[in-house]
Design an enzyme around this catalytic site. Structure first.
Site, mmCIF file in Angstrom:
data_model
loop_
_atom_site.group_PDB
_atom_site.id
_atom_site.type_symbol
_atom_site.label_atom_id
_atom_site.label_comp_id
_atom_site.label_asym_id
_atom_site.label_seq_id
_atom_site.Cartn_x
_atom_site.Cartn_y
_atom_site.Cartn_z
ATOM 1 N N ASN A 9 -18.895 30.718 22.635
ATOM 2 C CA ASN A 9 -20.308 31.044 22.405
ATOM 3 C C ASN A 9 -21.144 30.008 23.150
ATOM 4 O OD1 ASN A 9 -22.863 31.596 21.477
ATOM 5 N ND2 ASN A 9 -22.491 30.891 19.368
ATOM 6 N N LYS A 11 -24.266 29.934 23.469
ATOM 7 C CA LYS A 11 -25.591 29.733 22.854
ATOM 8 C C LYS A 11 -26.671 29.724 23.946
ATOM 9 C CE LYS A 11 -23.468 27.006 19.234
ATOM 10 N NZ LYS A 11 -23.716 26.502 17.913
ATOM 11 N N HIS A 95 -24.736 35.640 13.529
ATOM 12 C CA HIS A 95 -24.448 34.205 13.683
ATOM 13 C C HIS A 95 -25.402 33.435 12.772
ATOM 14 C CE1 HIS A 95 -24.155 30.202 15.409
ATOM 15 N NE2 HIS A 95 -23.001 30.580 15.937
ATOM 16 N N GLU A 97 -27.108 30.930 13.161
ATOM 17 C CA GLU A 97 -28.383 30.524 13.791
ATOM 18 C C GLU A 97 -29.362 31.694 13.830
ATOM 19 O OE1 GLU A 97 -26.572 28.831 17.289
ATOM 20 O OE2 GLU A 97 -25.759 27.208 16.064
ATOM 21 N N GLU A 166 -17.546 31.021 9.717
ATOM 22 C CA GLU A 166 -18.169 29.836 10.295
ATOM 23 C C GLU A 166 -18.965 29.095 9.224
ATOM 24 O OE1 GLU A 166 -18.656 30.056 14.775
ATOM 25 O OE2 GLU A 166 -20.415 31.028 13.947
ATOM 26 N N GLY A 172 -21.614 22.814 15.130
ATOM 27 C CA GLY A 172 -22.316 21.855 15.976
ATOM 28 C C GLY A 172 -22.468 20.469 15.357
ATOM 29 N N SER A 210 -17.116 23.570 15.059
ATOM 30 C CA SER A 210 -16.585 22.345 15.654
ATOM 31 C C SER A 210 -15.088 22.430 15.956
ATOM 32 C CB SER A 210 -16.901 21.126 14.774
ATOM 33 O OG SER A 210 -18.303 20.958 14.657
#
Ligand code: PEP
Length: 248
Positions: A9, A11, A95, A97, A166, A172, A210
Protein backbone atom coordinates in the site's frame (compact mmCIF):
# COMPACT_ATOMS: atom_id res chain seq x y z
CA UNK A 1 -4.91 -24.14 -2.09
CA UNK A 2 -4.85 -20.34 -1.98
CA UNK A 3 -1.53 -18.59 -2.52
CA UNK A 4 -0.13 -16.21 0.06
CA UNK A 5 -0.83 -12.62 -1.00
CA UNK A 6 1.55 -9.77 -0.27
CA UNK A 7 -0.02 -6.40 -1.12
CA UNK A 8 1.91 -3.15 -0.93
CA UNK A 9 0.00 0.00 0.00
CA UNK A 10 1.88 3.04 -1.28
CA UNK A 11 -0.61 5.41 0.41
CA UNK A 12 -0.08 9.06 -0.60
CA UNK A 13 3.43 8.54 -1.90
CA UNK A 14 5.03 8.44 -5.32
CA UNK A 15 5.94 10.44 -8.40
CA UNK A 16 6.39 9.39 -12.02
CA UNK A 17 10.15 9.13 -11.51
CA UNK A 18 10.03 7.42 -8.10
CA UNK A 19 7.40 4.88 -9.21
CA UNK A 20 9.43 3.89 -12.22
CA UNK A 21 12.58 3.44 -10.18
CA UNK A 22 10.74 1.44 -7.51
CA UNK A 23 8.92 -0.95 -9.86
CA UNK A 24 11.98 -1.54 -12.03
CA UNK A 25 14.10 -2.30 -8.94
CA UNK A 26 11.40 -4.60 -7.61
CA UNK A 27 11.14 -6.47 -10.89
CA UNK A 28 14.87 -6.91 -11.20
CA UNK A 29 15.16 -8.07 -7.56
CA UNK A 30 12.48 -10.75 -7.79
CA UNK A 31 13.47 -14.37 -8.49
CA UNK A 32 12.27 -15.85 -11.81
CA UNK A 33 9.37 -17.58 -10.04
CA UNK A 34 7.63 -16.00 -7.11
CA UNK A 35 5.75 -18.43 -4.89
CA UNK A 36 3.26 -15.89 -3.58
CA UNK A 37 0.97 -13.39 -5.26
CA UNK A 38 2.16 -9.79 -5.13
CA UNK A 39 0.05 -6.68 -5.68
CA UNK A 40 0.83 -2.97 -5.58
CA UNK A 41 -1.97 -0.64 -4.43
CA UNK A 42 -1.00 2.71 -5.90
CA UNK A 43 -2.55 6.19 -5.97
CA UNK A 44 -5.23 6.35 -8.69
CA UNK A 45 -3.42 8.92 -10.81
CA UNK A 46 -0.55 6.48 -11.27
CA UNK A 47 -2.61 3.43 -12.25
CA UNK A 48 -1.90 3.81 -15.97
CA UNK A 49 1.80 4.27 -15.39
CA UNK A 50 2.14 1.34 -12.99
CA UNK A 51 -0.05 -0.86 -15.20
CA UNK A 52 2.55 -0.34 -17.93
CA UNK A 53 5.48 -0.90 -15.60
CA UNK A 54 3.98 -4.18 -14.33
CA UNK A 55 3.15 -5.59 -17.78
CA UNK A 56 4.42 -9.15 -18.13
CA UNK A 57 5.68 -9.26 -14.53
CA UNK A 58 2.97 -11.45 -12.99
CA UNK A 59 2.51 -8.81 -10.30
CA UNK A 60 -1.00 -7.43 -9.85
CA UNK A 61 -2.23 -3.88 -9.81
CA UNK A 62 -4.32 -2.57 -6.92
CA UNK A 63 -6.06 0.65 -5.95
CA UNK A 64 -6.43 2.18 -2.51
CA UNK A 65 -10.06 3.26 -2.56
CA UNK A 66 -13.05 3.52 -4.87
CA UNK A 67 -16.51 4.99 -5.01
CA UNK A 68 -19.53 3.11 -3.74
CA UNK A 69 -21.41 4.64 -6.71
CA UNK A 70 -21.57 3.26 -10.22
CA UNK A 71 -21.30 6.70 -11.84
CA UNK A 72 -22.90 10.11 -12.03
CA UNK A 73 -22.64 13.39 -10.15
CA UNK A 74 -19.99 12.45 -7.59
CA UNK A 75 -17.17 14.90 -8.26
CA UNK A 76 -13.73 13.61 -7.47
CA UNK A 77 -14.72 9.97 -7.17
CA UNK A 78 -13.29 7.02 -9.11
CA UNK A 79 -15.57 4.08 -9.89
CA UNK A 80 -14.82 0.37 -9.82
CA UNK A 81 -15.45 0.15 -13.58
CA UNK A 82 -12.86 2.90 -14.17
CA UNK A 83 -10.34 0.97 -12.05
CA UNK A 84 -11.13 -2.15 -14.06
CA UNK A 85 -10.33 -0.24 -17.27
CA UNK A 86 -6.76 0.05 -15.98
CA UNK A 87 -6.42 -3.63 -15.14
CA UNK A 88 -6.93 -3.23 -11.41
CA UNK A 89 -7.36 -6.61 -9.72
CA UNK A 90 -7.57 -5.55 -6.05
CA UNK A 91 -8.90 -2.50 -4.26
CA UNK A 92 -8.51 -1.67 -0.59
CA UNK A 93 -11.83 -0.78 1.03
CA UNK A 94 -12.28 0.54 4.54
CA UNK A 95 -8.61 1.19 5.25
CA UNK A 96 -8.46 2.66 8.75
CA UNK A 97 -7.13 5.94 7.32
CA UNK A 98 -10.30 6.20 5.21
CA UNK A 99 -12.48 5.34 8.21
CA UNK A 100 -10.61 7.80 10.44
CA UNK A 101 -10.01 10.80 8.15
CA UNK A 102 -12.94 10.46 5.75
CA UNK A 103 -15.59 9.18 8.14
CA UNK A 104 -16.21 5.97 6.24
CA UNK A 105 -18.83 3.85 7.99
CA UNK A 106 -19.15 0.06 8.08
CA UNK A 107 -22.18 0.37 5.79
CA UNK A 108 -20.27 2.43 3.20
CA UNK A 109 -17.36 0.00 3.25
CA UNK A 110 -19.80 -2.87 2.64
CA UNK A 111 -21.26 -1.04 -0.38
CA UNK A 112 -17.78 -0.39 -1.78
CA UNK A 113 -16.99 -4.10 -1.45
CA UNK A 114 -20.23 -4.88 -3.28
CA UNK A 115 -19.42 -2.51 -6.16
CA UNK A 116 -15.91 -3.90 -6.45
CA UNK A 117 -17.21 -7.47 -6.69
CA UNK A 118 -19.81 -6.44 -9.26
CA UNK A 119 -16.99 -5.14 -11.47
CA UNK A 120 -14.68 -8.14 -11.07
CA UNK A 121 -12.34 -6.45 -8.60
CA UNK A 122 -11.38 -8.24 -5.40
CA UNK A 123 -11.98 -5.94 -2.45
CA UNK A 124 -9.38 -6.12 0.31
CA UNK A 125 -11.66 -5.33 3.23
CA UNK A 126 -9.68 -3.75 6.08
CA UNK A 127 -10.79 -4.20 9.68
CA UNK A 128 -9.04 -3.38 12.93
CA UNK A 129 -9.37 -1.92 16.38
CA UNK A 130 -7.84 1.25 17.82
CA UNK A 131 -5.55 1.13 20.83
CA UNK A 132 -8.36 2.40 23.08
CA UNK A 133 -10.67 -0.34 21.81
CA UNK A 134 -8.02 -3.01 22.42
CA UNK A 135 -7.36 -1.71 25.91
CA UNK A 136 -11.10 -1.73 26.61
CA UNK A 137 -11.22 -5.41 25.60
CA UNK A 138 -13.35 -4.58 22.55
CA UNK A 139 -11.13 -5.98 19.78
CA UNK A 140 -13.40 -8.92 18.99
CA UNK A 141 -16.58 -6.83 19.00
CA UNK A 142 -15.07 -4.18 16.72
CA UNK A 143 -13.55 -6.42 14.07
CA UNK A 144 -16.62 -8.69 13.99
CA UNK A 145 -18.92 -5.67 13.62
CA UNK A 146 -16.83 -4.35 10.72
CA UNK A 147 -16.77 -7.71 8.94
CA UNK A 148 -20.44 -8.43 9.70
CA UNK A 149 -21.49 -5.35 7.72
CA UNK A 150 -19.62 -6.65 4.67
CA UNK A 151 -21.02 -10.18 5.09
CA UNK A 152 -24.54 -8.78 5.44
CA UNK A 153 -24.40 -6.97 2.08
CA UNK A 154 -22.27 -9.49 0.17
CA UNK A 155 -23.41 -12.78 1.70
CA UNK A 156 -23.78 -14.72 -1.54
CA UNK A 157 -20.25 -13.96 -2.76
CA UNK A 158 -18.41 -13.35 0.49
CA UNK A 159 -15.81 -16.03 -0.31
CA UNK A 160 -14.58 -13.76 -3.14
CA UNK A 161 -13.25 -11.07 -0.80
CA UNK A 162 -9.87 -10.70 0.85
CA UNK A 163 -9.82 -9.52 4.48
CA UNK A 164 -6.98 -7.52 6.01
CA UNK A 165 -6.71 -7.40 9.80
CA UNK A 166 -4.93 -4.15 10.54
CA UNK A 167 -4.83 -3.12 14.18
CA UNK A 168 -4.93 0.68 13.96
CA UNK A 169 -2.32 1.01 16.71
CA UNK A 170 0.15 -0.95 14.58
CA UNK A 171 -0.22 1.00 11.33
CA UNK A 172 2.79 3.16 10.58
CA UNK A 173 3.81 3.12 14.24
CA UNK A 174 6.54 0.48 14.19
CA UNK A 175 4.48 -1.47 16.77
CA UNK A 176 3.54 -4.82 15.29
CA UNK A 177 0.95 -7.19 16.71
CA UNK A 178 2.72 -10.25 18.03
CA UNK A 179 2.25 -13.40 15.98
CA UNK A 180 -0.06 -14.74 18.72
CA UNK A 181 -2.13 -11.54 18.80
CA UNK A 182 -2.50 -11.62 15.02
CA UNK A 183 -3.40 -15.32 14.93
CA UNK A 184 -5.99 -14.88 17.68
CA UNK A 185 -7.88 -12.22 15.70
CA UNK A 186 -7.44 -14.01 12.37
CA UNK A 187 -8.96 -17.16 13.90
CA UNK A 188 -11.97 -15.14 15.07
CA UNK A 189 -12.43 -13.68 11.60
CA UNK A 190 -12.10 -17.12 10.01
CA UNK A 191 -14.76 -18.49 12.36
CA UNK A 192 -17.05 -15.60 11.45
CA UNK A 193 -16.52 -16.33 7.75
CA UNK A 194 -17.17 -20.05 8.35
CA UNK A 195 -20.53 -19.20 9.83
CA UNK A 196 -21.33 -17.28 6.62
CA UNK A 197 -19.94 -19.57 3.92
CA UNK A 198 -18.76 -23.13 3.45
CA UNK A 199 -15.89 -21.61 1.42
CA UNK A 200 -14.30 -19.65 4.27
CA UNK A 201 -10.97 -21.39 3.82
CA UNK A 202 -10.69 -19.81 0.36
CA UNK A 203 -10.71 -16.32 1.85
CA UNK A 204 -7.24 -14.88 2.33
CA UNK A 205 -6.91 -13.03 5.64
CA UNK A 206 -3.91 -10.68 5.49
CA UNK A 207 -2.15 -9.09 8.45
CA UNK A 208 -1.19 -5.43 8.19
CA UNK A 209 0.52 -3.08 10.62
CA UNK A 210 4.25 -2.41 10.55
CA UNK A 211 5.01 -5.69 8.81
CA UNK A 212 8.70 -5.63 7.90
CA UNK A 213 11.60 -7.78 6.81
CA UNK A 214 12.33 -8.85 10.40
CA UNK A 215 8.84 -9.86 11.54
CA UNK A 216 7.19 -11.09 8.32
CA UNK A 217 8.25 -14.74 8.52
CA UNK A 218 6.85 -15.27 12.02
CA UNK A 219 3.57 -13.53 11.23
CA UNK A 220 3.15 -15.38 7.93
CA UNK A 221 3.81 -18.73 9.64
CA UNK A 222 0.56 -18.45 11.63
CA UNK A 223 -2.12 -20.87 10.41
CA UNK A 224 -4.72 -18.19 9.69
CA UNK A 225 -2.36 -15.51 8.36
CA UNK A 226 -2.56 -15.80 4.58
CA UNK A 227 -0.45 -12.82 3.63
CA UNK A 228 0.38 -9.25 4.42
CA UNK A 229 -0.79 -5.73 3.66
CA UNK A 230 2.40 -3.72 3.77
CA UNK A 231 2.57 0.07 3.96
CA UNK A 232 5.90 1.73 4.70
CA UNK A 233 8.04 -1.31 3.92
CA UNK A 234 6.52 -1.64 0.44
CA UNK A 235 8.27 1.60 -0.51
CA UNK A 236 11.69 0.17 0.37
CA UNK A 237 12.57 -2.35 -2.30
CA UNK A 238 14.98 -4.53 -0.25
CA UNK A 239 12.49 -4.73 2.63
CA UNK A 240 9.56 -5.54 0.35
CA UNK A 241 11.63 -8.21 -1.42
CA UNK A 242 12.48 -9.79 1.95
CA UNK A 243 8.79 -9.89 2.89
CA UNK A 244 7.96 -11.50 -0.46
CA UNK A 245 10.75 -14.05 0.13
CA UNK A 246 9.37 -14.78 3.61
CA UNK A 247 6.00 -15.52 2.04
CA UNK A 248 7.47 -18.06 -0.35
C1 PEP B 1 -1.11 0.05 5.80
O1 PEP B 1 -1.11 1.22 5.45
O2 PEP B 1 -2.02 -0.69 5.40
C2 PEP B 1 -0.04 -0.44 6.66
C3 PEP B 1 -0.10 -1.65 7.11
O3 PEP B 1 0.98 0.45 6.91
P1 PEP B 1 2.37 0.12 7.64
O4 PEP B 1 2.87 -1.19 7.08
O5 PEP B 1 3.25 1.25 7.31
O6 PEP B 1 2.07 -0.01 9.10
Amino acid sequence: MKKTLIAGNWKLNGSLAANEALVLALRSGLPPTVACQVALCVPSVYLAQVQGLLAGSGLDLGAQDMSAHEGGAYTGEVSAAMLRDFGVRYCLVGHSERRQYHGESDALVALKAQRALACGITPIVCVGETLAEREAGATETVVKRQLAAVIHVNGHCISEIVVAYEPVWAIGTGKTASADQAQEVHALLRAQLRAATSQADRVAILYGGSMNAANAAELLAQPDVDGGLVGGASLKVPDFLSIIAAAG
